[in-house]
Design a protein around this motif. Sequence first.
Motif, PDB file in Angstrom:
ATOM      1  N   GLY A   1       0.951  -1.430   0.172  1.00 29.70           N
ATOM      2  CA  GLY A   1       0.173  -0.106  -0.042  1.00 29.70           C
ATOM      3  C   GLY A   1       0.828   1.288  -0.073  1.00 29.70           C
ATOM      4  O   GLY A   1       2.132   1.300  -0.665  1.00 29.70           O
ATOM      5  N   SER A   2       0.424   2.431   0.669  1.00 28.43           N
ATOM      6  CA  SER A   2       1.257   3.417   0.839  1.00 28.43           C
ATOM      7  C   SER A   2       2.366   3.362   1.683  1.00 28.43           C
ATOM      8  O   SER A   2       3.200   4.094   1.716  1.00 28.43           O
ATOM      9  CB  SER A   2       0.605   4.930   0.913  1.00 28.43           C
ATOM     10  N   GLY A   3       2.363   2.369   2.524  1.00 24.79           N
ATOM     11  CA  GLY A   3       3.586   1.733   3.080  1.00 24.79           C
ATOM     12  C   GLY A   3       4.096   2.519   4.480  1.00 24.79           C
ATOM     13  O   GLY A   3       5.052   2.519   4.819  1.00 24.79           O
ATOM     14  N   THR A   4       3.030   3.341   5.013  1.00 29.88           N
ATOM     15  CA  THR A   4       3.841   4.186   6.128  1.00 29.88           C
ATOM     16  C   THR A   4       3.408   3.296   7.388  1.00 29.88           C
ATOM     17  O   THR A   4       4.231   3.388   8.561  1.00 29.88           O
ATOM     18  CB  THR A   4       3.174   5.509   6.406  1.00 29.88           C
ATOM     19  N   VAL A   5       2.388   2.970   7.635  1.00 34.53           N
ATOM     20  CA  VAL A   5       1.788   2.349   8.966  1.00 34.53           C
ATOM     21  C   VAL A   5       3.164   1.216   9.358  1.00 34.53           C
ATOM     22  O   VAL A   5       3.401   1.316  10.593  1.00 34.53           O
ATOM     23  CB  VAL A   5       0.632   1.760   9.058  1.00 34.53           C
TER      24      VAL A   5
ATOM     25  N   ASN B   1       5.591   9.498   4.477  1.00 35.91           N
ATOM     26  CA  ASN B   1       6.395   8.724   5.262  1.00 35.91           C
ATOM     27  C   ASN B   1       7.602   9.529   5.324  1.00 35.91           C
ATOM     28  O   ASN B   1       8.326   9.894   4.677  1.00 35.91           O
ATOM     29  CB  ASN B   1       7.049   7.645   4.107  1.00 35.91           C
ATOM     30  N   PHE B   2       7.950   9.445   6.842  1.00 30.99           N
ATOM     31  CA  PHE B   2       9.130  10.419   7.462  1.00 30.99           C
ATOM     32  C   PHE B   2      10.369   9.765   7.151  1.00 30.99           C
ATOM     33  O   PHE B   2      11.513  10.506   7.277  1.00 30.99           O
ATOM     34  CB  PHE B   2       8.913  10.320   8.970  1.00 30.99           C
ATOM     35  N   PHE B   3      10.441   8.461   6.889  1.00 30.59           N
ATOM     36  CA  PHE B   3      11.755   7.762   6.856  1.00 30.59           C
ATOM     37  C   PHE B   3      12.196   7.546   5.074  1.00 30.59           C
ATOM     38  O   PHE B   3      12.495   6.661   4.792  1.00 30.59           O
ATOM     39  CB  PHE B   3      11.694   6.389   7.754  1.00 30.59           C
TER      40      PHE B   3
ATOM     41  N   CYS C   1      14.176   2.705   3.478  1.00 38.96           N
ATOM     42  CA  CYS C   1      13.635   2.820   4.995  1.00 38.96           C
ATOM     43  C   CYS C   1      14.285   1.966   6.020  1.00 38.96           C
ATOM     44  O   CYS C   1      14.797   2.442   7.078  1.00 38.96           O
ATOM     45  CB  CYS C   1      12.111   2.051   5.005  1.00 38.96           C
ATOM     46  N   VAL C   2      14.971   0.871   5.456  1.00 36.47           N
ATOM     47  CA  VAL C   2      15.785   0.278   6.422  1.00 36.47           C
ATOM     48  C   VAL C   2      17.145   1.189   6.752  1.00 36.47           C
ATOM     49  O   VAL C   2      17.323   1.074   7.929  1.00 36.47           O
ATOM     50  CB  VAL C   2      16.343  -0.907   5.770  1.00 36.47           C
ATOM     51  N   ASN C   3      17.389   1.847   5.639  1.00 33.77           N
ATOM     52  CA  ASN C   3      18.618   2.570   6.203  1.00 33.77           C
ATOM     53  C   ASN C   3      18.116   3.779   7.247  1.00 33.77           C
ATOM     54  O   ASN C   3      18.775   3.897   7.969  1.00 33.77           O
ATOM     55  CB  ASN C   3      19.177   3.254   4.881  1.00 33.77           C
TER      56      ASN C   3
ATOM     57  N   GLY D   1      -5.126   5.854   0.441  1.00 32.81           N
ATOM     58  CA  GLY D   1      -3.989   6.696   0.835  1.00 32.81           C
ATOM     59  C   GLY D   1      -4.102   6.564   2.578  1.00 32.81           C
ATOM     60  O   GLY D   1      -5.128   6.718   3.358  1.00 32.81           O
ATOM     61  N   GLU D   2      -2.713   6.759   3.116  1.00 33.85           N
ATOM     62  CA  GLU D   2      -2.850   6.853   4.481  1.00 33.85           C
ATOM     63  C   GLU D   2      -2.719   8.362   5.008  1.00 33.85           C
ATOM     64  O   GLU D   2      -1.894   9.319   4.183  1.00 33.85           O
ATOM     65  CB  GLU D   2      -1.423   6.099   5.011  1.00 33.85           C
ATOM     66  N   LEU D   3      -2.939   8.682   6.141  1.00 34.82           N
ATOM     67  CA  LEU D   3      -2.585   9.919   6.799  1.00 34.82           C
ATOM     68  C   LEU D   3      -1.626   9.696   7.709  1.00 34.82           C
ATOM     69  O   LEU D   3      -1.859   8.717   8.433  1.00 34.82           O
ATOM     70  CB  LEU D   3      -3.924  10.452   7.696  1.00 34.82           C
ATOM     71  N   HIS D   4      -0.475  10.392   7.511  1.00 31.46           N
ATOM     72  CA  HIS D   4       0.791  10.008   8.488  1.00 31.46           C
ATOM     73  C   HIS D   4       0.194  10.026  10.059  1.00 31.46           C
ATOM     74  O   HIS D   4       0.793   8.937  10.320  1.00 31.46           O
ATOM     75  CB  HIS D   4       1.768  11.268   8.277  1.00 31.46           C
ATOM     76  N   ASN D   5      -0.647  10.859  10.353  1.00 34.66           N
ATOM     77  CA  ASN D   5      -0.911  11.031  11.804  1.00 34.66           C
ATOM     78  C   ASN D   5      -1.584   9.741  12.278  1.00 34.66           C
ATOM     79  O   ASN D   5      -1.365   9.201  13.474  1.00 34.66           O
ATOM     80  CB  ASN D   5      -1.897  12.264  12.190  1.00 34.66           C
TER      81      ASN D   5
END
Lengths: 645, 525
Positions: B49-53, B85-87, B101-103, B479-483
Motif C-alpha cells: 500500500g502506501s507503506g507508512t503504517v 512517510n518520514f523515513f 526505509c531500512v537505512n 491513501g494513508e494519513l501520516h498522523n
Amino acid sequence: MLRDRFNQQSLGVPLNTMVKEARILMVGAGGIGCELLKNLVLTGFGEIHIVDLDTIDLSNLNRQFLFRQEHIKKSKALVAKDAAHKFNPRLKLEAHHANIKDPQFNVNWFRGFTMVFNALDNLDARRHVNKMCLAADVPLIESGTTGFNGQVQVIKKGQTACYDCTAKETPKSFPVCTIRSTPSQPIHCIVWAKSYLLSEIFGTSEDESPELDHSEDSENAQEIEKLRQEAQALKLIREAMGTESFPQLLFDKVFKDDVERLKSMQEMWKTRKPPRPIDYSSTVQEVADAETRKSEILRDDQRVWNLHENIVVFRDSLKRLSRRLQSMKSTSDLDAAEPIITFDKDDEDTLDFVAASANLRSIIFGIETKSRFDIKQMAGNIIPAIATTNAIVAGLCVLQSFKVLRGDFSSTKEVFLSPFAPERLLSSDRYREPNPDCPACSVAQTRVLVDMSRATLNDLVEDFLRLELGYGDEFVVNTETGPIYDVEETENLSKKLKDLGIKGDSFLTIIDDDDENPRVNLILNVQEATTDLEDRPIKGLDISGSPSADGDRPASPIPRKRKSAVESNGQGVTGIEEVHPMANGIVGIKRTAEEALGHESGEAKRPKTTVNGANSANGTSVNGEHGSALIIDDSTDGAIVIDDD
Amino acid sequence: MTEVVTNPTPPILHGPSDKEKKYDRQLRLWAANGQQALEDAHILLLNSGSGTVGVETLKNLVLPGIGKFTIADDAVVAEADLGVNFFLDEESLGQSRSERCVNFLQELNPDVKGEHFPKQEGDNIEKLLGYGRQYTLIMYSLPIEPYTLALIQQYGQQYKVPLVSIHSAGFYSYFQIHLPGCFPIIDTHPDSTATTDLRLLNPWPALSEFTRNLTKDIDNLSAHEHGHIPYLVLLLYYLEKWKESHGGFPSTYGDKKAFREFVSEGARTDNPEGGEENYDEAVAAVLKTVSEPSLSSSVKDVFEYQPTAEESDSSFWIITDAIKKFYGKHGELPLPGSVPDMKAQSSVYVELQNIYKVKARQDVAEVLETVRQHPRGKEIDVNEVETFCKNAAFVKLIHSPDSSADTLKEITGMFDEQALLTMMPLSLLPIYLALNATSHVPSASTSEIIATISKTVPEACSDPRVVQAAEEVARANGGELHNISAMIGGMVSQEVIKIITKQYIPIDNTCILDGITSRTQVLRI
C-alpha cells in the motif's frame, strides 16, 4: 501537489488549507515533542515554533527518535528543528533553545499563534503555558505520558477546563526528624543521602530541599537544634576534602558518631529498634577484598550490594566527587559563586554516592537495602517512558488540533490511554467545563497599555480601576511578589509603577474585597506603551468601562463572583459531578476522567498516606462513560510521577 | 532526517552500563528479561500500500532495541510517499522503498540490525520465507495479495509465529493479532493491590505463632505498641477469636460486616486521636483480604487446558503441571510472599516480611522438586519457577479465535444492539467491515466495497453506518494519513512488545480506530 494528495483527500480542502496556514507553537521537544513534530510536519502545518531549554541525554535515545548519539549535550529544540527541516525544507520552522518562562515569550508573542501544544515534563512549565494561553486567549493542547499511560486535553479559555481547574498534587515531602533521626523506609535513607549528605558536602544547605517538611519542627525543637549542630560539624569536616583522611573522617562522622548520639537518646528507641553504628575498623579486611572487585561492583546495577560493597562504592564515589569539586574550584573565577555539585540521576558519581550512602544508612537502621537501579528511580523521580505511548499521544494531539482549527471546541475530547483495559486501548471523554472556582481561568483578564515614564499606582487605582472599571473602596492589588495596595496600605499611591517593580509583561492581580457582591479576580497584563498615550497614562486594551445609565459609577465590565456553584453568568456548572447512565442502566455518578485515572496520569495526583514499607501509586477505578474497569499498575516506589521528559 | 549512513558503524557505547542508561526508562517497565527477549527478536515486515503504517510501527520497535528487522517491499519510492512517510527523503525517489526505509530506521539505533528485501532480481516471497523458523513475529500491512497472505499464514502455522495485520486508510485503521494456538503469559503485571495474598484464613504455623506472640498480652500493651500491631496480625487475632465464638470464619457478606464491627471494637479510643490507625487499616482490609482462596477463571483455564504433545514439553506446561500438583495437595497456590504497607514498628514489619518470604521460598522449593522429576525438568531455570510461583494466581492463556466468516456474521448480527441498549458508543465494526473489504485491492469505490461486504455478511450492507464507513474508505482511495498511521503504529508496537516480552496481556485480537472521533474498540474477530 502530489505530495499533499492523501492529506487533501482525507482532510478535505478547507481543513487542509487551515492546516497549511496555521502558526503553531510547540513547547517541549522531548518524548512527545519529537513524535508531535514529525506528525505536524507531515500533516502539513505551515509554521512551527519549538521551545525547549533541555539538552539531549543518552537516556532520551530509546524514544526521542530525532536525536542520535552524536547529538548528546546539544539543544533539543535546535536538533529537532534541523532533523525535521531536512525532511521538508519548504517548511517554516523556528527553534528557541530557551526557557518558555523567559520574558521574550510574552502574552503578545503567544497571541501570534493559532494554537499551542504542550509537550512538557513538569508541572511548573505546564502551568505557566496554561496561564499565558489563557491570557492570550490562544487554544492549548495539553498532553502527558507516564509509562504506558497518557492523556490529551484541549484547553480553550471560557469553553473547556484549563490545566489548573483541578488541583495538582504537590511533590511528597518528609518531616525532618524522619529523615535525620528516625528513618523507617528506604526512601527516607535515600532522601537523607541526596538532600542532606550530598548537599552538605558538595552543595548548599539542606533547608532549601522541597523534600523536607518543616511543619513539625516546633514539636521537636530540641532534636532539631541537635541536628543543626550536627550539620555544622559536618561543614567542618568538609574542609578536609582532598586530604587522605577525609573519607574516613566523613564515614566515622555520619555512620558512627552521629548514630551513636542518636542511639544514646533512649526515649527515641523505646518502641523502635535502635540503630547500629558501623565501625569502620572492623570492616577493613572485607572492604579490602571487595575493593579488588570494584569495577565489577560498579557495573552491577541491579544487584543489591552488601555492607562492604557499599563501603567500597561510598569511598570511590566520594573520591570522584571530591576531585571534581576541587578541579571546579581551581578553574572558577574568584568572584564567581562557589562551585557546587547537585544530585542528577544521570550523573553517575552523584548516583553512586547517594546509593551507597543510603544503603549504609539503611543497614544501620535495619531497613531493606536497594539496588542502584531502584535507588536511581526513587531518588530521581524517574518516570518510565517509551516510544509507543508517546506515538499514540502525539497522534491524539493532532486529531484534536483539527477540531481546534475548525473552532469546534464542543466536540473536543479528553482522551486517556487505557492500556490495561481489555476492550479498548483508549477511552475518550467529553471535554470538561471550566471550574468556576479555578484560580487560573475563572478570572477576568485584560491587557493594559501603560506609559511607564509617568504612570503611578494612583493612576491605576483611582483612574483605571475605580473610575473606569467601577471598583469600590475595598480591593487589593498584587504583583507577582506580593500586595502593593489595599485600602489600609496607601503609601505607595504616589509612587510610579516602575518604582514598584512593575515593568512590561508583568502580571497584576486585582482581588475585589467587596462584602456584598465581589467581582472575580482580575488579571492585568501590563504592556509598556511605546508611543505617547495622550490624555491617560493607563489604557485598557481588551475591556473598558462605559458610563452607566442610572448611577454615578460606570457599569462594571468585570463579572461578579458566583455565590455558590449555581449557574449565574452563563458558564456551566462543574462543581457537581456529572450524572451519566451506566452500562447496567443504573444511573451512576460519573467520576471526572481525572479521578478515574487517579494519581497516575500526570494530572491531579492526590497525596497518599502510607505508613510503612514502600509507597506505591496504584489505582483501580471505573471509567464512567463506558462503565469499564480501568486498572492501572504503577509501582514507582515513592517516586513522584510527573511525565515524560 | 540526517544523512543516510551507508555503512552504519555504530558509535561505540562504553560497556554494558551505557546500554543500560540508554534503555533505562523502559527497563523500568519490562526489566532485563523483557529487554533480552526484545534483543533476541527478529521481526519481518511485509510492506504494501502506501507503506507508512508498518514503518511507523517498526520505528517504535527499533528505538527500544529489537535485535533485527527485515522489510520486504517491492515498491519504488514515488513523490506521494514523501508526503506521508518520514523515513524517506527527496534522494530516495525512484529507489527501493524497503532499502531506503531500512537505512533510515537503522540510524535510529545502531544496536539494531536491519535487512531489506528483495535484494536482487528473482527474489520472491518463497525465498523470503524459505529459511525455516527465522522470524519471531511477522507484521504485514494491508492490502496484500491473497497468494502472499496464504504463504505467510502457512508460515505462521508451521513455525508457531505470531502474525499481526495492519490496515490504515484515511481516518480509519485497524490491526489484528493472530497468535499461534495457545499463548501463555506468566508475567501479566497485575495491579499490585490485587496481588496481596495474606492467607488470613489458613495461616501456617510460623505466622500463627508470630501472631500469638504479638497479641498474647494485647490488653496490657502500651499505647504505642497497641497502636503499632500490624493490621494483618490484628485480623489473624480477631479471626481466631471470632472462630472460637462462632464456630467458623466469617464467610458471607453479612458475617464480614459483623466481623468488621467486631475488629473495630477492639481499637482503643481513650487517646487524643480517638482511635488507632492500625485498626482503621484492619477494618478497611476485611472485605478484601478475609476470603477463602479461590482460583481465578484465567488460572482455571490454564489448569484445564490440555496441551498438545508438542506444547507439553515446554517449561510453561511442565511448571504448570507441578503447580497443579501443589494445588491438589494443599488446596492453595504457592504464596507470592509480598506484604503490603502497613502501620507497624519497622522491626516488626521486617520480621513479618521475612515470615512471608520464608514460606514463599519453601513453596518454590516444593514446586521445583516436582519440576525436577520431569524428564526435561533439569533444564528448567529456577528463576522461571520462582517467577511462575510468584505470579501463579495471575497467569493467563490467550486462545486465538478461529477467524471465519461465521464469527464475523455472528458479531455483525448484533453489533449495535448492545450499544443501543446500554447507551454506549456505537460499535466501530462498520469501519472494520469497510477496510476488510479492501484487504486485497489498492482502492475501491463505495459500491465495490459494499459488494464485497455482501459476500460474507449480506445483512450488514443495508446498515447506513456501514455505507457511511464504505464511503469514507472509498474517499481515502488507499491513501494513508501520516498522523493516523503514526498513532496506530504506536498501538501496534505496544502490543508487539507485549507479545515478544511475554509480559502484560496483549489485546484479543482486533483493535479498530476511528480517527474522526478519537475512539478505539477491541473486538474478537
